[in-house]
Design an enzyme around this catalytic site. Structure first.
Site, short mmCIF file in Angstrom:
data_model
loop_
_atom_site.label_atom_id
_atom_site.label_comp_id
_atom_site.label_asym_id
_atom_site.label_seq_id
_atom_site.Cartn_x
_atom_site.Cartn_y
_atom_site.Cartn_z
N GLU A 118 -9.16 -23.06 1.80
CA GLU A 118 -9.74 -22.46 3.01
C GLU A 118 -11.25 -22.25 2.91
OE1 GLU A 118 -7.40 -18.91 3.59
OE2 GLU A 118 -5.68 -20.01 4.33
N GLU A 141 -0.01 -24.19 5.34
CA GLU A 141 0.55 -22.84 5.29
C GLU A 141 1.02 -22.51 6.70
OE1 GLU A 141 -2.22 -19.99 3.70
OE2 GLU A 141 -2.73 -21.23 1.97
N TRP A 184 -3.03 -9.40 7.49
CA TRP A 184 -4.50 -9.33 7.51
C TRP A 184 -5.11 -9.10 8.89
CZ3 TRP A 184 -5.71 -13.34 10.59
CH2 TRP A 184 -4.86 -14.47 10.57
N GLU A 208 -1.67 -9.12 -0.68
CA GLU A 208 -0.84 -9.69 0.38
C GLU A 208 0.60 -9.22 0.34
OE1 GLU A 208 -1.49 -13.93 0.32
OE2 GLU A 208 -3.46 -13.72 1.25
N GLN A 209 0.84 -8.05 -0.18
CA GLN A 209 2.22 -7.58 -0.32
C GLN A 209 2.92 -7.37 1.01
OE1 GLN A 209 2.17 -3.15 -1.65
NE2 GLN A 209 0.51 -4.12 -2.76
ZN ZN Z 1 -3.99 -18.49 3.16
#
Ligand code: ZN
Ligand code: ZN
Ligand code: ZN
Lengths: 642, 642, 642
Positions: free
Chosen positions: C141, C312, C320, C360-361
Site C-alpha cells: 500500500e 485484500e 480503522w 488491527e485486533q
Molecule cells: Zn491493508
C-alpha cells in the site's frame, strides 16, 4: 462546614486581619492557603522567606480559623525552571510546555522529584505542627490542563525504566504487546519509544502501558509528598483537590495516599467540558446540569473512602470556559447544599476575593475585587452559614442502595481504541448515573474489586479489563448486577480474551460476543422486549445461554439475564436507558420516584434534600417534615425534610 | 484619480511602452512599481542592477505617468535569508516560517533592520529625485498573513530589551503583571519568556505587553524607512498600503509616519474573512457586503488624517479566498466610485495585467493574462476614467456628523481575554458602523484621545483601556456620546480598575459594573424601554446613578444616560442595535434615512453618492439634481447628485 | 478465484497445517504471506532466520496452495531505524514520523534504497524459485497513511538532485517557476527549499514539481524492487497492492513496473473517506456506496493493463474508520462477485483469522480470533467458493463502451491551487463515473495519451495539463468526447497557457476561457438547453465558436459541441450531471438503462451481473437467462445471466 481559599500574598498585609474577621463572622471555619506561593516562599534557591507566611497564618489563627496548607509544587518558580529545564513537560507533538502558567512539570523528571521533596520538606518542617494547621493539600489539581501525560526525553527514560521492571526481558514485552505485528519487535528496552507520533496508530498495548506508567507515577509522586508531610506533621490529615471530568490517571490510587478526597466543583464551567448536546448546554448554562456536581461528589466520596470535601466551590461566574455566564440567583447556595447533601464535610469557596490581576481576574470570589464588598455568591454563602448554624450538625451519609463500579483504565482503553468515534466511557458512565438519579436513587461509586455487600443494585457501565479481584467481587455480590457493553473485552495486555469478550465474564453473564458494530450518528437499531428503545454508537452480536429479556430488530439478544446478572449488549439511547434503569430498579425492589429533569433528591442520614435546577416549582412528597425550605420547591431552591 | 500596480519585471521589455500608453489612454495617472523586485534590483549582495528599472521608470515617465515606488522589503531574496536566517519569523508554535512566499521576516531582528536600511537607502538614493516620482510606499501590507507577531529567539531578545526600558526593574514588572499569581515572578529580565506555549493560558498583562512591543516595533521600523526616504527624496510623499481586517498592530501609530494612508481594497475576498453568517456570505458573495469597503475607507481616511488612497483595488475575481466568485457586472466601477465618495484621492487597481505564473495567477487584472485585452474589470475602470474626466475635480470630503472611536489595543485585550468566545471587538465595531450607515449617516473614525469637536454623535463601541488623553477628549465633547460594553474595564497593566469597570469612566457614565455574564449562542436576554431588542454574548450588571433608559428582563439597567453620555451594558443583537442607533440619531438631532440593506449613501463636499449592492432598484430622493446615474438606481449602479 | 492473506508468524506453528487444509477446502487457491515479517526474517542485522518461513511455505505448498510473497519493506525493524534514523519520513510540519506502526520511511533516503535492495535480494534469492511461489507483491500500500510525500532533510537533498537534472541551471528553474514573482529567484540549486511552511502559500510550480519528484521516486523505488525480484524469480509475476482513494502518486507509472495491478478493497471503510454527504454516508453505511469498489476495480484493471486482483477484500467490520459497522449479511459475498464481474482474476480476503493483539485486533477475518470458527464473512466466502466451483471459469472481460481518462497530476494541481475550496478532482471523477454507472454502462479507465480506439464515448472529467501524447489521443478518437471544466488550464510548468485555457484544447473544443468563478456552497447557476440543471462550485466564462448546446442564466455557453467534442464549462450538480450523461449516451448511440440508486450491473464477456445494495428488490430484465440468483433480485443479492 464552610471554608474558603485565600491568597494573603495577593493582598496588602493591612487587609489580612479584616478579611479573617469577616470570614469568621460569616461562618467560615477553614482557610486554604499557600498552594501557589513558591516564588514568595523561596524567591531564590535556598533563600527562604517565611515571615510573611508566619504572619498570615497567625492572623488566621487569631480569628479562630483552621488552616489547610497546600504544597506549592503546582507552580515551580522561574529560577528553578531555568536551572533545570528538564522538569518541563512535553506535549504529544514533542513540544516543550513552558513556564508562564502552572503545572509546568513532568512527573517523570528525577530532578523534579528531588526539588519537590526539598520544598515539601521545607514547608512541612516549618508548619507541620502549627497549632492552627488542620491539614494539608498536596499540589493542586493533578492532571488539570492535560498534564497527566507528558511526552519528552525524561518521560522516555522513565518509561523504559518502568518497562524493564514490569517485563524483565524484551521478549516478554514483545509477547505482551504482540510486537510481531508489523515487525515492531525490540531487542532491548533502549529500543522502546513513546507510542506517539507514529505514521499511523501506535500499538494499543504500548499506549495502555504508557498511560499506566504515567498514572502510577502520579500516585507515587503524591505518596512521596504525603510521606514527607506525615513525618513532620503528626495528627494532621492530607488531601488532594481533584478536578472534574479528568480521567487521565487513576484517582483511586492517589486516594490511597490520602486521608480523604477533595475536589474542585465548578458546575457551570463543566457544562462546556462534557459532550452535552447544544440544547442541553443552553438549558443548563446558568444552573449547571443537575448531575454534574453530584456525579463528582459521589465519585470523590468513594475515592475518599466515605469522606470528602469540596475544596474549591464556584462562587459566581468563572473565567476559563468558552462562555462564563453569571449563575442564576440562588445557585451558589444550592450547590453548597447539594455538596452537603452528598456528604461533603466542608465546602470551601474559591476564592475569598476576586483577584484584579493575572489569569483569573474574571473569576468571581465571595468578595468583589476591591474592598470588603460581598459578591452575590458571597451573600449566598453567608446565608448558608446562617442556615448551617441553625440546623446544627448534619447526620452522617449512609451507604446508598445502588453502586456504580467506576474504572479509569476503561476510559484509557476506549480512548486508545474507540472503534466507534463516539464511544466515550466518561459519557456512558455519566448517562447511567443520570438515569439512576432521575429515579431519585442515591448512588455510591466503587472501585473495581471493592466488596459489594449491602447494595441492592450494582451497575457496571463498562469495565474493559476485569482483573481477578474485580471478578471475585462481581461473582460474590447478591445484588442485581447490570454489566454494560464492552466489559471484559480485553485482557491485561490489551489482547482479546482467548474465549472472546466478555472474557472472564462469560460464565457470569452467559454470553459470548462474536461481532461488534459501531454505528455512526444517524444509525440506530431498535430494541424491544422487557425494555424498549434504541441502540446507538455500539452494538454487539451475542451467543447467549442466558435468558434473553430484550432483542434487537432481527432477534439477536440485546439484554440478557443469568441469575442475578444482567448484560446489556449496546450503547442505549435515552429511551432505552430510562427503560433499562426503571426495569432494574424494579427487579432490585428499590423504591423509586420518577423525577422531572430539573429536580434531584439525595439523602444524608435520615434527611432528604431536594434541589430545583429548573424554571418550574415542584411539590415535595406529602408527609415530608420540612426543616429547610417550603412544600413548593421553587426554582433554584433547596428543601430538607425528615 | 486612477492608478494601477505594475510589474515591469514580469513582462518582456517590449510591451512596456504599449502598456504605458494604454494606461495613459484610459485615464490612469499613477503607477505603483517595485515593491517585490529586490531579487531583480540586487540579485547578489552589493551587486545592484538598476538598468532595467531605470528604463522602466523612464518608459512610464515618457507617457506622462507618475510613479509610486515601493521599497522592496516585503520580499527579502534567498541569498539574504541564507546569509542571515535569523531574519525569518517564527509562528506561535515556535516553528520557523520559511522562505518561498513573502513577509518572511521578523521586525525584531537587528540584522533585518540593518539590511532593510541598506536596501531602502540604495533605492531611495537612486530614485529619490526622479522627475516622474510622485511618492513612496513603504514595504507592503504590514501584518498580512499574520506577520505582525513573531515568536522566535530574536523576538525574545528584543522583547527583553523593550521590557527593560519600560519597567526598569524586575520588581516593577512583577508588580505591573501581577506575577505573584501562580509564582510567575522573575528576578531578572533574562528570565522573561515569550508568553506562548504555556501549559494553560499565559499572563494577560504579559501578552498585552508582547503585543504592544511588536506593534511599536512595526511603527518604528516603518519610521526608519521613512526617515531614510525623506533624506533622499525631498518633496515626495510617503504612504503605506494597509490591509483590511488586520488589527494586529496600531495603524494609528504607523499613520503618524506617513503623509497619508492607503489601503488594499478586496471587497469580495473580505466577505469570507469577517465572521458573517453563512446567509450573509451567500447574499453578498458577488458584490461584497455594502459596508466592508466603506468601513475601511473611513478608517484609513482617519489614519491618514483626512487623506487616503486605495492603493490596490480588486479588479475582478481574486485567488486567495476560500471561494473567489466573479463580481457582478458593474461592481468594479461601483467600488471605485464608492472609494471616491469616501474621499479617496486615487484609486489604483491591482494589477494592470493578470500574471500567468506563480501564486497569484488566478488573480484578475485590468487585462487578461496575455496580450492587450481588457478584462471585464478593465472595461469598467475605463468607464470610470471617462466619467471622471467628464465630472472634473471632486469636492473635498467634509467632517462627518458622527465619529467612531476606534482602538487597536481593545482588539488585543479582547482576544487575549475574551471571557466569552464570541466577543470580538472588530465585529462589534463593524456592526455599529453598519447600523449607522443603514441610517444614511457618514462616519469618521477617530483615534482615542483625538479632539471630538464638531461631531453631533460620538460612538465608542468598546474602549477597554482609557488613558488620560482619551478620557479628556470624551469628557470635553458636547456631542451625544455612546459608550459600549467593557469600556474602561482594564487599566494600562491589564488590571481591574480599583473602582471596578468602567474605571475612569465611572463618573462620566454614572455606572459601576459588579458582574459580567457571557452568553453562549442560544442565550439572549430581553431589553425594553427606550430601546428594544436582545442582549447576546455579553451583558453587565450595573449599579447606576444615571437615568436608566432601558432595562433587562429582571429590571437591571441596560442603557443609561448621564448628561450627554449614554452607556450600553451589553452586546446588542441586530434588533436592539438598530433601535439604539435610531434613538441616538434622534437624540443627536441628526437627519437620517432608513436605507434598505443593499443601498448606501455617502456625501463628499456638496455631492451625495448612492450605491446599489442588491437586486432591486431604489429611487433616489426626490429633488436630487443628478450629475451621474438615474433617478431609479438599478442594481450595481451608482448615482451622484447635488 | 479466491485467495487469502495469512500471517504464520502470528500463530502457533501447530495450527498452520489445519489452517492450510481448511483454506484449501473452502476453495482458496492463493495465500499472501510475509509482507510485514522483516523482524522475524532478520531479527538482527545480517542474522537471517529462514527456517520458520521455509516451514510455513512448505505447509502451504503441501496443501496445494499457491503463495504470493510480499517484500517486507513496509515495516523496517527497530534495529535498522536506530542504525539509520535518516530513513524516517517527516510530516509537513517537519516533524519526524517515528517507528511504531508502519510505512515509516521516506523514498528519498539513499540508505533506505540500499537497505531495501538488501532485504529484497535476500528474500528473492531464497524463495524466488520456490515451487509453490506464484508471484510477488512489492511492499504494501504505497502512499497509505499519507506516506507518498515526506518533508525532511533527506527529501530536500533528493529534491535538489532531481531539480538539477530536470532544469540544468537555476535560471531555467526560475523561468519555469516564475520565480521573479515575489523575488523568489535562486542562484544555485542549493538555495531551493521544500515548498512548505512558507508564510503564505508557496509557489504552485514548485509544489507541483515536488509532487512529481516524490511520485517519480515511488515508481523508481518499486522498479528497483521489481528488477531484483525478476533477476531471482524467473516466471513469477509481480504486483503491488494499491489502496483506495489515494491519489498522491501516479499509479499508472507504478503499474508500468508490474505484471498486473492489485488493490485492497474496503468498501465500507471508504464510505467515511470520500466526501459524501451525511445522508449518503448513513444510507450506505452497512453496504458501501455501490460505486466505491467498482470505481477502483475499473481503475486498477486499467492500471494493470486489463488484469487485476483484489489482494485484500474486506471480510466483515474493520477497525480503522471513524465508525466500523458490521456489513449487512450477504455483502461479503456481493463484494466478491462484484469484483469478479469487473474482471478480478483473484479475490483474496484480508485476513484468514482476526488477530487478537496489536493495532488491527478489531479487524474481522474469515475466522474468529481464536480457534477454527468461521466468521459471518468466512461463511459467505465459503459460499462463493462453492458457487465458483459450480459455474466454472468466467469469460474474459471485454473493452467497455465508455472510457474515462483519469489523471493523477490533475488531482495534484487542483489540491495545490483549488481556487474554490471544494474543487476536488477525485470527487468530480467519481461523480461522473457514478452517473455513467447509473445508466448501466461499463466503464474503462484510461491513462492520458492512451489510444482510444473502440470506445463510443470518452469522458475527461478534468485534465489540467494536456501533454502532446494526450492531445494526440483526444484528437484522434472518433468517439463522442466530453471534456470537463478546467481542462488544459495549465502548461507543464503550472503556467496559464499563452492562449488562455483550455490551452492546447482550444482548437479541439472551439472555446477560450476568459474568467472563472468559484461558487461557495449555497450559490448555484441555472443551466438550460439540451441539458438542464445547475452549476455549482466552479463555472467558466467562455468565448466559443462551437455550437452552444446549453447556456447559463445570462446566456453564456455552458455546454458546447464542436464536431465530436463536447465541453462542459462548470461543475455540474446532480441534476445537470444526470442530464448530461443521458444526453451523451444518446449522442453516442449507447444502449442504456436508468437504474435505481441501489442497483448496478456489469458485463464480463457474455455474462451480465447485477447487484442489489439497497433495501428493495429489483426485477432483472425480462429474457435474462439466469445462471446465478433469481428474477427478483433481493437486497444484498447477486444475479448472473447470459
Ligand atoms: Zn491493508
Ligand atoms: Zn482551581
Ligand atoms: Zn496585495
Amino acid at each position: 462546614m464552610l471554608g474558603v481559599c485565600y491568597y494573603p500574598e495577593h493582598w496588602s498585609e493591612d487587609v489580612w486581619a479584616r478579611d479573617a474577621q469577616r470570614m469568621a463572622e460569616m461562618g467560615i471555619r477553614y482557610v486554604r492557603i499557600g498552594e501557589f506561593a513558591w516564588s514568595r516562599i523561596e524567591p531564590r534557591r535556598d533563600h527562604f522567606e517565611w515571615d510573611w507566611l508566619d504572619r498570615a497564618m497567625d492572623v488566621l489563627a487569631r480569628h479562630g480559623l483552621k488552616i489547610v496548607l497546600g504544597t506549592p509544587t503546582a507552580t515551580p518558580p522561574k529560577w528553578l525552571v531555568d536551572e533545570h529545564p528538564d522538569i518541563l513537560p512535553h506535549d504529544e507533538q514533542g513540544q516543550v510546555r513552558g513556564f508562564g502558567s502552572r503545572r509546568h512539570y513532568t512527573f517523570s523528571s528525577e530532578t523534579w522529584w528531588r526539588e519537590s521533596a526539598r520544598i515539601v520538606e521545607a514547608v512541612a518542617s516549618r508548619y507541620g505542627e502549627h497549632p492552627a494547621l488542620a491539614g494539608w493539600q498536596t499540589d493542586n489539581e493533578y492532571g488539570c490542563h492535560d498534564t497527566a501525560l507528558s511526552y519528552g526525553p525524561e518521560d522516555l527514560k522513565a518509561f523504559r525504566r518502568w518497562l524493564r521492571l514490569r517485563y524483565q526481558s524484551p521478549d516478554q514485552l514483545n509477547e505482551a504487546w504482540g510486537s510481531v505485528f508489523w515487525s515492531m519487535e525490540i531487542c532491548s528496552f533502549d529500543e522502546v519509544e513513546i507510542p506517539v507520533r507514529t505514521v499511523t496508530e501506535a500499538n494499543p498495548a504500548a499506549r495502555l502501558d504508557y498511560w499506566r506508567f504515567q498514572s502510577e507515577q502520579i500516585a507515587a509522586y503524591d505518596r512521596m509528598q504525603c510521606e514527607i508531610i506525615r513525618k513532620h506533621s503528626p495528627g494532621r490529615w492530607i488531601t488532594h483537590n481533584f478536578m472534574g471530568f479528568v480521567l487521565d490517571f487513576d484517582h483511586w490510587a492517589v486516594g490511597d495516599n490520602l486521608d480523604f478526597a477533595s475536589w474542585d466543583s465548578y458546575p457551570i464551567g463543566f457544562v462546556e467540558k462534557f459532550p452535552f448536546s447544544e440544547e442541553e448546554r443552553n438549558r443548563w448554562a446558568e444552573t449547571s446540569h443537575p448531575d454534574i456536581a453530584p456525579f463528582h461528589h459521589d465519585l470523590y466520596r468513594g475515592v475518599g473512602r466515605g469522606h470528602f470535601w469540596v475544596m474549591e466551590q464556584q462562587p459566581g461566574p468563572v473565567n476559563w470556559a468558552p462562555w462564563n455566564p453569571v449563575p442564576k440567583p440562588g445557585m451558589v447556595r444550592l450547590w453548597t447544599w447539594e455538596a452537603l447533601a452528598h456528604g461533603a464535610e466542608v465546602v470551601s469557596y474559591f476564592r475569598w476575593r476576586q483577584v484584579p490581576f493575572a489569569q483569573e481576574q474574571m473569576h468571581a470570589g465571595l468578595n468583589l475585587p476591591e474592598g470588603d464588598e460581598l459578591s452575590v455568591g458571597g451573600h449566598e454563602a453567608e446565608q448558608v452559614g446562617r442556615e448551617l448554624r441553625k440546623l446544627g450538625d448534619l447526620p452522617a451519609s449512609k451507604r446508598a442502595p445502588v453502586a456504580m463500579v467506576f474504572d479509569y483504565q476503561t476510559d484509557w482503553t476506549s480512548r486508545i481504541q474507540p472503534q466507534g468515534k463516539d464511544f466515550r466511557y466518561e459519557e456512558l458512565a455519566f448517562r447511567w448515573y443520570e438515569a439512576l438519579r432521575r429515579l431519585g436513587l442515591d448512588v455510591d461509586f466503587v472501585r473495581p474489586g471493592e466488596v459489594l455487600d449491602g447494595y441492592a443494585l450494582v451497575v457496571v457501565p463498562c469495565l474493559s479489563i476485569v482483573d481477578e479481584k474485580a471478578l471475585a467481587a462481581l461473582r460474590k455480590t447478591n445484588a442485581k448486577l447490570l454489566v454494560g457493553p464492552r466489559s471484559g473485552s480485553r485482557d491485561r495486555n490489551f489482547r482479546f480474551p482467548e474465549n472472546l469478550a466478555p472474557g472472564v465474564l462469560q460464565e457470569l453473564t452467559g454470553n459470548r460476543i462474536t461481532q461488534v458494530s459501531t454505528l455512526r450518528p444517524g444509525l440506530r437499531e431498535n430494541v424491544s422486549g422487557a425494555i424498549k428503545g434504541g441502540a446507538v454508537r455500539w452494538r454487539e452480536y451475542l451467543q447467549s445461554d442466558a435468558d434473553v429479556l430484550a432483542r434487537f430488530a432481527k432477534g439477536d439478544p440485546a439484554l440478557t439475564k443469568k441469575g442475578n446478572v444482567y448484560y446489556l449488549a449496546c450503547w442505549p439511547d435515552e429511551v432505552l436507558l430510562t427503560s433499562l434503569m426503571r426495569n432494574l430498579a424494579q427487579e432490585a425492589r428499590l423504591e423509586f420516584l420518577e423525577l422531572p429533569e430539573h429536580i434531584r433528591i439525595r439523602r444524608r442520614g435520615g434527611l432528604t434534600f431536594a434541589f430545583n435546577y429548573g424554571t418550574e416549582a415542584w411539590d415535595v412528597p406529602s408527609g415530608a417534615e420540612l426543616i429547610l425550605g417550603e412544600k413548593s420547591l421553587k426554582p433554584q431552591e433547596v428543601a430538607i425534610w425528615r
